[in-house]
Motif scaffolding. Structure first.
Motif: not given
Length: 147
Positions: A2-17, A99-107
Motif C-alpha cells: 500500500t501507499e503507507i507501506n511504500k512510505d514505510d519502506l522509504f523511511y526505513v531505507c533512509a534510516l539505514i542510510e 525489483c521485488s516480487e509482490k510481498g517480497q520487498e523485505t527480502e
C-alpha cells in the motif's frame, strides 16, 4: 504494498542510510545487524518512528543491535555536495519496489543492500548515485555496472 507501506519502506531505507553514515559502515553491515526480523520491525514501527528524529531512532538501533563504528567513510573526502540520506533512501525504496516480487520487498531490501550496487551508490566520489535509476536497477540485476 500500500501507499503507507511504500512510505514505510522509504523511511526505513533512509534510516539505514542515515545509520550507515553515522557509524561509517557499509549499508550491508546495518541491514545484516538488523536481520529480517529487525527490518520487519522497523517497517512496522515506521509510522510511529517517522515522528521522531532520525538521530534518535538511529541511536536506538545502534545501541539495541550493537552496531559498531566502521571505517567506510565516503563522505569526508568528497569535493562536492553529496546527496542527502533522504535522497538515497528514496532511490533504494524505488529500486526495491521495482525489483521485488509482490510481498517480497523485505527480502529484496536485504539483497540490494548486500549487493555490489549498494557500495557503488554509497561511493559519492564516483557519482554512480546520479545515474538513471533504471540503469542502476539493470546493473544490480546483472551483477555489475553496465557500460
Amino acid at each position: 504494498m500500500t501507499e503507507i507501506n511504500k512510505d514505510d519502506l522509504f523511511y526505513v531505507c533512509a534510516l539505514i542510510e542515515f545509520t550507515a553514515r553515522k557509524t561509517k559502515n557499509r549499508r550491508k553491515v546495518i541491514v545484516n545487524a538488523l536481520g529480517i526480523e529487525g527490518i520487519t520491525k522497523q517497517l512496522c514501527d515506521a509510522q510511529v518512528n517517522h515522528c521522531l528524529s532520525f538521530e534518535q531512532v538511529s541511536e536506538e538501533l545502534i545501541e539495541y543491535y550493537k552496531i559498531p563504528t566502521g571505517n567506510f567513510d565516503t563522505i569526508s573526502n568528497c569535493s562536492y555536495q553529496i546527496p542527502s540520506f533522504i535522497s538515497i533512501g528514496r532511490l533504494y525504496s524505488y529500486m526495491i519496489l521495482d525489483c521485488s516480487e509482490k510481498g517480497q520487498e523485505t527480502e529484496e531490501l536485504l539483497k540490494i543492500f548486500n549487493s555490489f550496487i549498494s557500495d557503488e551508490i554509497s561511493d559519492f566520489r564516483t557519482g554512480v548515485y546520479f545515474e538513471n535509476p533504471s540503469y542502476l536497477e539493470c546493473s544490480y540485476q546483472e551483477g555489475y555496472l553496465l557500460e
